[in-house]
Design a protein around this motif. Structure first.
Motif, PDB file in Angstrom:
ATOM      1  N   TYR A 188      37.584  40.063  33.562  1.00  0.00           N
ATOM      2  CA  TYR A 188      37.583  38.688  34.129  1.00  0.00           C
ATOM      3  C   TYR A 188      38.788  37.901  34.299  1.00  0.00           C
ATOM      4  N   TYR A 189      39.294  37.562  35.415  1.00  0.00           N
ATOM      5  CA  TYR A 189      40.590  36.735  35.597  1.00  0.00           C
ATOM      6  C   TYR A 189      40.166  35.556  36.207  1.00  0.00           C
ATOM      7  N   TYR A 190      40.588  34.278  35.298  1.00  0.00           N
ATOM      8  CA  TYR A 190      40.456  33.057  35.891  1.00  0.00           C
ATOM      9  C   TYR A 190      41.767  32.421  35.964  1.00  0.00           C
ATOM     10  N   GLY A 191      42.284  31.838  36.961  1.00  0.00           N
ATOM     11  CA  GLY A 191      43.522  31.260  37.447  1.00  0.00           C
ATOM     12  C   GLY A 191      43.434  30.086  36.914  1.00  0.00           C
ATOM     13  N   LEU A 192      44.644  29.790  36.295  1.00  0.00           N
ATOM     14  CA  LEU A 192      45.110  28.225  35.753  1.00  0.00           C
ATOM     15  C   LEU A 192      46.141  27.387  36.798  1.00  0.00           C
ATOM     16  N   THR A 193      46.537  28.324  37.887  1.00  0.00           N
ATOM     17  CA  THR A 193      47.509  27.549  38.685  1.00  0.00           C
ATOM     18  C   THR A 193      46.577  27.407  40.045  1.00  0.00           C
ATOM     19  N   GLU A 194      47.355  26.414  40.733  1.00  0.00           N
ATOM     20  CA  GLU A 194      46.522  25.935  42.009  1.00  0.00           C
ATOM     21  C   GLU A 194      47.460  26.860  43.117  1.00  0.00           C
ATOM     22  N   PRO A 195      46.679  27.900  43.884  1.00  0.00           N
ATOM     23  CA  PRO A 195      47.336  28.779  44.679  1.00  0.00           C
ATOM     24  C   PRO A 195      47.925  28.183  45.902  1.00  0.00           C
ATOM     25  N   ASN A 196      47.013  27.021  46.484  1.00  0.00           N
ATOM     26  CA  ASN A 196      47.153  26.589  47.642  1.00  0.00           C
ATOM     27  C   ASN A 196      47.133  24.998  47.561  1.00  0.00           C
ATOM     28  N   GLU A 197      48.003  24.073  47.702  1.00  0.00           N
ATOM     29  CA  GLU A 197      47.990  22.632  47.499  1.00  0.00           C
ATOM     30  C   GLU A 197      47.065  22.183  48.218  1.00  0.00           C
ATOM     31  N   ASP A 198      46.142  21.266  47.612  1.00  0.00           N
ATOM     32  CA  ASP A 198      45.111  20.571  48.044  1.00  0.00           C
ATOM     33  C   ASP A 198      43.867  21.474  49.244  1.00  0.00           C
ATOM     34  N   PHE A 199      43.721  22.640  48.845  1.00  0.00           N
ATOM     35  CA  PHE A 199      42.782  23.387  49.233  1.00  0.00           C
ATOM     36  C   PHE A 199      42.283  24.307  48.236  1.00  0.00           C
ATOM     37  N   ILE A 200      42.923  25.249  47.853  1.00  0.00           N
ATOM     38  CA  ILE A 200      42.384  26.399  46.871  1.00  0.00           C
ATOM     39  C   ILE A 200      42.891  25.855  45.445  1.00  0.00           C
ATOM     40  N   THR A 201      41.894  25.522  44.492  1.00  0.00           N
ATOM     41  CA  THR A 201      42.257  25.244  43.151  1.00  0.00           C
ATOM     42  C   THR A 201      42.611  26.234  42.067  1.00  0.00           C
ATOM     43  N   ASN A 202      41.889  27.478  42.410  1.00  0.00           N
ATOM     44  CA  ASN A 202      42.000  28.624  41.555  1.00  0.00           C
ATOM     45  C   ASN A 202      41.563  29.869  41.978  1.00  0.00           C
ATOM     46  N   TRP A 203      41.712  31.015  41.649  1.00  0.00           N
ATOM     47  CA  TRP A 203      41.117  32.369  41.681  1.00  0.00           C
ATOM     48  C   TRP A 203      40.248  32.687  40.558  1.00  0.00           C
ATOM     49  N   SER A 204      39.461  33.504  41.045  1.00  0.00           N
ATOM     50  CA  SER A 204      38.678  34.289  39.916  1.00  0.00           C
ATOM     51  C   SER A 204      38.300  35.459  40.417  1.00  0.00           C
ATOM     52  N   THR A 205      38.461  36.502  39.578  1.00  0.00           N
ATOM     53  CA  THR A 205      38.179  37.803  39.865  1.00  0.00           C
ATOM     54  C   THR A 205      37.446  38.586  38.839  1.00  0.00           C
ATOM     55  N   ILE A 206      36.499  39.584  39.303  1.00  0.00           N
ATOM     56  CA  ILE A 206      36.013  40.495  38.327  1.00  0.00           C
ATOM     57  C   ILE A 206      36.605  41.986  38.828  1.00  0.00           C
ATOM     58  N   ASN A 207      36.899  42.633  37.837  1.00  0.00           N
ATOM     59  CA  ASN A 207      37.787  43.882  38.164  1.00  0.00           C
ATOM     60  C   ASN A 207      37.416  44.883  37.273  1.00  0.00           C
ATOM     61  N   VAL A 208      37.048  46.268  37.736  1.00  0.00           N
ATOM     62  CA  VAL A 208      36.559  47.369  37.007  1.00  0.00           C
ATOM     63  C   VAL A 208      37.479  48.346  37.489  1.00  0.00           C
ATOM     64  N   ALA A 209      38.100  48.986  36.569  1.00  0.00           N
ATOM     65  CA  ALA A 209      39.439  49.834  36.424  1.00  0.00           C
ATOM     66  C   ALA A 209      39.224  50.946  35.660  1.00  0.00           C
ATOM     67  N   ALA A 210      39.965  52.066  35.927  1.00  0.00           N
ATOM     68  CA  ALA A 210      39.800  53.194  35.115  1.00  0.00           C
ATOM     69  C   ALA A 210      41.469  53.430  34.780  1.00  0.00           C
ATOM     70  N   ALA A 211      41.680  53.607  33.496  1.00  0.00           N
ATOM     71  CA  ALA A 211      43.218  53.997  33.061  1.00  0.00           C
ATOM     72  C   ALA A 211      43.309  55.420  32.454  1.00  0.00           C
ATOM     73  N   TYR A 212      44.091  56.122  33.208  1.00  0.00           N
ATOM     74  CA  TYR A 212      44.529  57.446  32.741  1.00  0.00           C
ATOM     75  C   TYR A 212      46.082  57.695  32.214  1.00  0.00           C
ATOM     76  N   ALA A 213      46.114  58.205  31.169  1.00  0.00           N
ATOM     77  CA  ALA A 213      47.279  58.608  30.277  1.00  0.00           C
ATOM     78  C   ALA A 213      48.064  59.827  30.970  1.00  0.00           C
ATOM     79  N   ILE A 214      48.995  59.909  31.766  1.00  0.00           N
ATOM     80  CA  ILE A 214      49.572  60.881  32.401  1.00  0.00           C
ATOM     81  C   ILE A 214      50.571  61.776  31.546  1.00  0.00           C
ATOM     82  N   ASN A 215      51.189  61.024  30.458  1.00  0.00           N
ATOM     83  CA  ASN A 215      52.030  61.777  29.546  1.00  0.00           C
ATOM     84  C   ASN A 215      51.503  61.685  28.070  1.00  0.00           C
TER      85      ASN A 215
END
Length: 215
Positions: A188-215
């Motif tokens: 879960y990502y919670y933004g601490l910066t304001e992406p867009n002045e006077d409109f968007i105060t922050n982003w939040s993202t839920i992400n599911v991912a797979a990590a695979y070692a190739i070496n």
């Protein structure tokens, strides 16, 4: 542009030993300084990918192509003297893509298959590109109308929109080790910066991912 970035990430992966390829799907939304009235805000989904390395102390350092955004939907019904009962609907999907760098500290260094570990960290992203797509529909009295368009957003457009080129926030999540090479994680990502002045105060993202070692 996305293909070129993907090739860069893959090249980095093969240059360094012990690198993992990461691919996932994220659902993002935004918080606003003034909530739009009569508008439903929902999650916008997008694929993301990157490469990362794991240190002996459990630290995970990586770079990724990641999307943040949101969906807006507005529906209104009214009476028109000519068309009768009319329903108007508007849907918009707003997506901003970043080239991000992140660090995750794995609180458990176990690589035993079936083990679960918690992770905390942070990510910083640089604006790469964006896109806004809008669909409008109207129906009533036997009349149906629909139209849609999309617009790409480059760096100059984003600055004209008072957008910040840098986005940063915190990450928390958990990882499940399938085997020594493959792990599945949710963050879960919670933004601490304001992406867009006077409109968007922050982003939040839920992400599911797979990590695979190739070496």
């Amino acid at each position: 542009m996305k293909k070129q970035l993907f090739l860069i990430l893959i090249s980095i992966a093969f240059i360094h030993s012990g690198t993992r390829v990461v691919a996932g799907y994220g659902m993002s939304t935004a918080s606003f300084e003034d909530e739009p009235e009569g508008v439903d805000i929902s999650y916008s989904g997008a694929l993301n990918f990157g490469v990362e390395q794991v240190s002996s102390t459990g630290g995970i350092t990586g770079i990724e192509y990641v999307s943040r955004g949101f969906k807006m939907e507005q529906e209104e019904s009214y009476y028109d003297w000519y068309y009768g009962d009319v329903t108007a609907k508007m849907e918009a999907d707003f997506v901003v893509n970043y080239l991000g760098a992140y660090y995750l500290h794995n609180l458990s260094q176990s690589n035993v298959p079936g083990s679960i570990s918690m992770m905390v960290g942070a990510e910083i992203g640089y604006f790469w590109e964006g896109e806004m797509s809008v669909t409008a529909e109207m129906s009533g009295g036997g009349y149906n109308y629909s139209d849609s368009y999309s617009s790409e957003i480059d760096g100059d457009d984003w600055e004209d929109m008072d957008g910040d080129m840098i986005d940063a926030g915190i990450l928390v999540g958990a990882s499940y080790n399938v085997n020594p090479q493959l792990s599945i994680r949710a963050t879960y990502y919670y933004g601490l910066t304001e992406p867009n002045e006077d409109f968007i105060t922050n982003w939040s993202t839920i992400n599911v991912a797979a990590a695979y070692a190739i070496n």
